[in-house]
Design a protein around this motif. Structure first.
Motif: not given
Length: 410
Positions: A278-289
């Motif tokens: 939770r705390y540390y950054p992994f992938f920032p975001a995920v896109p979809g259409r």
């Protein structure tokens, strides 16, 4: 829903969506990029919308080509929808959640012990690069890939580059894509050898299952697509090296947890691992259409619109987590397991949605890594910068976490 400008995404990185949401007082906003609207969302409700299983979103055409070709490539399960996605996803779930999948933890422990003997001969090591190497070896062994004739170091370099360079455009990304082409040719050769009877991996191994898998029409995957899917099993295992590195940072900066686990106490081991994720950054975001027009919280969405769900921001949302910028594993002692609040590897259900089916394996490997780092080796921590810059993804501590004087215990 507010309309904002895009440049902050390039300078603020992981923090862009959340800071913008905080500034406008909402969990959704739109920007115009290349003449088209892009909607950014964060929070549990946004995750429920994004992963709601109602067919409102597709991953097809959502990921930029330079990212798709490096991370997933064409023909992979992430680019499928509906029945084809569920059928292919079931194969991955069977591989990654079966009783055989638990064997990877034992293999990882063996490879860690092997690596520790090498580390003991060095003055100091960079943990992240070493974790990539040993997890590559573990992934290959678990997947049924023979190590004879395989350069683990080359495979580690190639598989790691697919993640390391995903956030960049230009020469670095091009070089990583060339490495991926080499990896795909190697993987296609393995699939071809299995189908020709020249190679006989264990029957329930990833290599054997993927080489023999038939799609929802009953056809074998092409060698090229089977190679892509084999890589899509290996690469995420190697990417766990980032979580292992972040777990080590947490143990260094919160030494009472290192002492707790060194004593063999495991009541808070899973909460600790969840908090690292939770705390540390992994992938920032995920896109979809979007696949159809609809209205959500008063906002109109047109078919074909690009929508981006903030994974990092949801994991740090003040409405979901008390003191989200504090590292506090205790918060997970009584956690209800809501699949839309802790979403470092995507939200929703891993059976019907695009949530990563390898998440249980990730957690198991992380728990073992914490055990090994606190009980199987001793080391000192040189003076170093353990900060994690958020303006480049995927993020890592600045110096990769240096360990000195590593010695196996016993």
């Amino acid at each position: 829903m507010s309309l904002r400008r895009l440049p902050g995404l390039l300078t603020e990185g992981y923090a862009f969506i959340s800071r913008t949401c905080d500034n406008v007082g909402t969990d959704a906003f739109r920007v115009h990029a290349f003449g088209r609207p892009v909607t950014f969302l964060r929070g549990a409700d946004a995750s429920r919308l994004f992963y709601g299983g109602q067919g409102r979103f597709t991953r097809a055409g959502a990921v930029p080509t330079f990212v798709q070709h490096l991370l997933q490539d064409e023909g992979s399960v992430q680019g499928l929808d509906s029945a084809a996605h569920r059928h292919r996803k079931a194969m991955f779930r069977a591989l990654l959640t079966s009783s055989d999948a638990g064997r990877i933890v034992d293999l990882f422990a063996e490879d860690f012990a092997r690596a520790a003997r090498y580390w003991a001969e060095q003055d100091r090591i960079a943990l992240h690069s070493q974790a990539e190497l040993l997890l590559t070896r573990t992934a290959l062994r678990w997947a049924g890939v023979p190590l004879a004739g395989t350069s683990v170091r080359h495979r580690a370099r190639e598989l790691s580059a697919m993640v390391d360079w995903i956030g960049l455009v230009g020469p670095g990304n091009w070089a990583a894509r060339l490495l991926r082409r080499r990896t795909e040719a190697w993987a296609a050769g393995l699939v071809s050898a299995v189908r020709a009877g020249e190679l006989s991996p264990p029957g329930r191994s990833a290599l054997a299952v993927i080489a023999g898998f038939r799609d929802d029409h009953g056809d074998l995957l092409t060698e090229e697509v089977a190679a892509v899917e084999l890589i899509n099993v290996l690469r995420p295992i190697v990417a766990v090296s980032r979580f292992v590195t972040f777990a080590a940072v947490a143990l260094m900066t919160h030494p009472h947890w290192r002492e707790t686990f060194a004593q063999g106490t495991e009541a808070d081991l899973q909460p600790f691992v969840h908090e690292v994720r939770r705390y540390y950054p992994f992938f920032p975001a995920v896109p979809g259409r979007t696949t159809e027009p609809f209205t959500w919280q008063g906002a109109e969405f047109a078919a074909g619109e690009l929508v981006v769900l903030d994974l990092y921001g949801t994991n740090h949302h003040r409405s979901l987590w008390e003191l989200p910028e504090a590292f506090a594993p205790e918060r997970f002692r009584d956690w209800d397991g809501d699949p839309h609040t802790l979403i470092p590897q995507g939200g929703g259900d891993s059976v019907t949605d695009h949530r990563c089916p390898g998440e249980p394996m990730t957690i198991a490997l992380m728990k073992e890594a914490v055990r090994l780092l606190t009980r199987s080796v001793t080391y000192t921590v040189p003076v170093q910068d353990l900060s994690v810059p958020l303006n480049r993804g995927p993020a890592l501590p600045r110096e990769g976490v240096l360990l000195a004087g590593v010695q196996p215990v016993g």
